[in-house]
Design a protein around this motif. Structure first.
Motif, PDB file in Angstrom:
ATOM      1  N   VAL A   1       0.835  -1.201   0.000  1.00 46.28           N
ATOM      2  CA  VAL A   1       0.000   0.000   0.000  1.00 46.28           C
ATOM      3  C   VAL A   1       0.870   1.252   0.000  1.00 46.28           C
ATOM      4  CG1 VAL A   1      -1.731   1.297   1.307  1.00 46.28           C
ATOM      5  CG2 VAL A   1      -1.926  -1.195   1.115  1.00 46.28           C
ATOM      6  N   ARG A   2       1.929   1.258   0.794  1.00 43.61           N
ATOM      7  CA  ARG A   2       2.833   2.415   0.848  1.00 43.61           C
ATOM      8  C   ARG A   2       3.365   2.751  -0.541  1.00 43.61           C
ATOM      9  NH1 ARG A   2       6.030   0.676   4.420  1.00 43.61           N
ATOM     10  NH2 ARG A   2       5.331   1.941   6.171  1.00 43.61           N
ATOM     11  N   ALA A   3       3.808   1.755  -1.277  1.00 44.68           N
ATOM     12  CA  ALA A   3       4.358   1.984  -2.613  1.00 44.68           C
ATOM     13  C   ALA A   3       3.287   2.538  -3.553  1.00 44.68           C
ATOM     14  CB  ALA A   3       4.945   0.694  -3.171  1.00 44.68           C
ATOM     15  N   ALA A   4       2.045   2.088  -3.413  1.00 42.61           N
ATOM     16  CA  ALA A   4       0.964   2.605  -4.251  1.00 42.61           C
ATOM     17  C   ALA A   4       0.688   4.069  -3.928  1.00 42.61           C
ATOM     18  CB  ALA A   4      -0.298   1.770  -4.063  1.00 42.61           C
ATOM     19  N   LEU A   5       0.728   4.421  -2.653  1.00 40.31           N
ATOM     20  CA  LEU A   5       0.520   5.815  -2.247  1.00 40.31           C
ATOM     21  C   LEU A   5       1.637   6.713  -2.764  1.00 40.31           C
ATOM     22  CD1 LEU A   5      -0.687   5.162   1.403  1.00 40.31           C
ATOM     23  CD2 LEU A   5      -2.070   6.098  -0.451  1.00 40.31           C
ATOM     24  N   VAL A   6       2.860   6.249  -2.630  1.00 41.75           N
ATOM     25  CA  VAL A   6       4.012   7.023  -3.106  1.00 41.75           C
ATOM     26  C   VAL A   6       3.939   7.195  -4.619  1.00 41.75           C
ATOM     27  CG1 VAL A   6       6.528   6.974  -3.385  1.00 41.75           C
ATOM     28  CG2 VAL A   6       5.511   6.424  -1.170  1.00 41.75           C
ATOM     29  N   ALA A   7       3.641   6.125  -5.338  1.00 41.61           N
ATOM     30  CA  ALA A   7       3.578   6.184  -6.797  1.00 41.61           C
ATOM     31  C   ALA A   7       2.477   7.127  -7.273  1.00 41.61           C
ATOM     32  CB  ALA A   7       3.356   4.782  -7.371  1.00 41.61           C
ATOM     33  N   ALA A   8       1.400   7.238  -6.491  1.00 41.97           N
ATOM     34  CA  ALA A   8       0.288   8.116  -6.852  1.00 41.97           C
ATOM     35  C   ALA A   8       0.550   9.563  -6.452  1.00 41.97           C
ATOM     36  CB  ALA A   8      -0.999   7.622  -6.209  1.00 41.97           C
ATOM     37  N   GLY A   9       1.655   9.795  -5.735  1.00 38.00           N
ATOM     38  CA  GLY A   9       1.993  11.152  -5.327  1.00 38.00           C
ATOM     39  C   GLY A   9       1.183  11.670  -4.154  1.00 38.00           C
ATOM     40  N   VAL A  10       0.635  10.775  -3.347  1.00 36.53           N
ATOM     41  CA  VAL A  10      -0.149  11.181  -2.183  1.00 36.53           C
ATOM     42  C   VAL A  10       0.808  11.648  -1.082  1.00 36.53           C
ATOM     43  CG1 VAL A  10      -1.778  10.403  -0.413  1.00 36.53           C
ATOM     44  CG2 VAL A  10      -1.975   9.549  -2.763  1.00 36.53           C
ATOM     45  N   PRO A  11       0.630  12.864  -0.559  1.00 37.73           N
ATOM     46  CA  PRO A  11       1.496  13.342   0.525  1.00 37.73           C
ATOM     47  C   PRO A  11       1.356  12.456   1.765  1.00 37.73           C
ATOM     48  CG  PRO A  11       0.101  15.118  -0.309  1.00 37.73           C
ATOM     49  CD  PRO A  11      -0.369  13.845  -0.942  1.00 37.73           C
ATOM     50  N   GLU A  12       2.451  12.232   2.450  1.00 37.47           N
ATOM     51  CA  GLU A  12       2.447  11.332   3.605  1.00 37.47           C
ATOM     52  C   GLU A  12       1.428  11.740   4.664  1.00 37.47           C
ATOM     53  OE1 GLU A  12       5.625   9.267   6.671  1.00 37.47           O
ATOM     54  OE2 GLU A  12       6.364  10.348   4.919  1.00 37.47           O
ATOM     55  N   GLY A  13       1.199  13.015   4.828  1.00 37.94           N
ATOM     56  CA  GLY A  13       0.218  13.474   5.813  1.00 37.94           C
ATOM     57  C   GLY A  13      -1.205  13.056   5.486  1.00 37.94           C
ATOM     58  N   ALA A  14      -1.469  12.741   4.238  1.00 36.94           N
ATOM     59  CA  ALA A  14      -2.804  12.316   3.815  1.00 36.94           C
ATOM     60  C   ALA A  14      -2.979  10.803   3.865  1.00 36.94           C
ATOM     61  CB  ALA A  14      -3.093  12.826   2.399  1.00 36.94           C
ATOM     62  N   TRP A  15      -1.924  10.061   4.122  1.00 36.84           N
ATOM     63  CA  TRP A  15      -2.003   8.601   4.112  1.00 36.84           C
ATOM     64  C   TRP A  15      -3.071   8.033   5.042  1.00 36.84           C
ATOM     65  CZ3 TRP A  15       3.715   6.509   3.804  1.00 36.84           C
ATOM     66  CH2 TRP A  15       4.284   6.906   2.576  1.00 36.84           C
ATOM     67  N   PRO A  16      -3.237   8.561   6.278  1.00 32.81           N
ATOM     68  CA  PRO A  16      -4.287   7.986   7.140  1.00 32.81           C
ATOM     69  C   PRO A  16      -5.681   8.059   6.511  1.00 32.81           C
ATOM     70  CG  PRO A  16      -2.774   9.285   8.459  1.00 32.81           C
ATOM     71  CD  PRO A  16      -2.406   9.541   7.013  1.00 32.81           C
ATOM     72  N   ALA A  17      -6.001   9.158   5.834  1.00 37.00           N
ATOM     73  CA  ALA A  17      -7.310   9.276   5.183  1.00 37.00           C
ATOM     74  C   ALA A  17      -7.436   8.264   4.043  1.00 37.00           C
ATOM     75  CB  ALA A  17      -7.514  10.693   4.664  1.00 37.00           C
ATOM     76  N   TYR A  18      -6.368   8.056   3.300  1.00 36.73           N
ATOM     77  CA  TYR A  18      -6.400   7.098   2.201  1.00 36.73           C
ATOM     78  C   TYR A  18      -6.495   5.672   2.736  1.00 36.73           C
ATOM     79  CZ  TYR A  18      -5.716  10.498  -1.475  1.00 36.73           C
ATOM     80  OH  TYR A  18      -5.910  11.523  -2.362  1.00 36.73           O
ATOM     81  N   LEU A  19      -5.805   5.384   3.838  1.00 35.87           N
ATOM     82  CA  LEU A  19      -5.926   4.058   4.453  1.00 35.87           C
ATOM     83  C   LEU A  19      -7.366   3.801   4.898  1.00 35.87           C
ATOM     84  CD1 LEU A  19      -2.673   3.643   6.575  1.00 35.87           C
ATOM     85  CD2 LEU A  19      -3.383   2.289   4.612  1.00 35.87           C
ATOM     86  N   GLN A  20      -7.988   4.821   5.456  1.00 30.60           N
ATOM     87  CA  GLN A  20      -9.379   4.685   5.882  1.00 30.60           C
ATOM     88  C   GLN A  20     -10.277   4.415   4.676  1.00 30.60           C
ATOM     89  OE1 GLN A  20     -10.871   8.048   8.063  1.00 30.60           O
ATOM     90  NE2 GLN A  20     -12.732   7.010   8.643  1.00 30.60           N
TER      91      GLN A  20
END
Length: 89
Positions: free
Chosen positions: A53-72
């Motif tokens: 999941v981390r790699a997918a978030l990074v590849a999509a350019g999602v800022p790390e601070g937004a990761w909790p919302a995306y995980l939810q």
């Protein structure tokens, strides 16, 4: 759902692009989900090719601070069987 887990779009789900993001339809349980952020659609589409999941978030350019919302959001998709855990490569 954890950042270091591999996930994928369920093989029973079709994504249809829309101006707001996408519609996700599950052919097995007949659920319809609106993905209201194009960035979330990018993450979901990228899950298959990402190590986790981390790699997918990074590849999509999602800022790390937004990761909790995306995980939810991803956890909600997992609860509807839109995404599923896959075996580690």
């Amino acid at each position: 759902m954890r950042l270091d887990e591999p996930w994928a779009l369920s093989p029973s789900v079709a994504l249809r692009p829309e101006p707001f993001g996408a519609l996700a339809y599950h052919f097995g349980n007949r659920k319809l989900v609106f993905l209201k952020r194009p960035e979330l659609v990018t993450v979901v589409r990228g899950l298959d090719g990402a190590a986790d999941v981390r790699a997918a978030l990074v590849a999509a350019g999602v800022p790390e601070g937004a990761w909790p919302a995306y995980l939810q959001a991803l956890e909600g998709l997992a609860a509807s069987d839109m995404v599923c855990r896959r075996a580690a490569a």
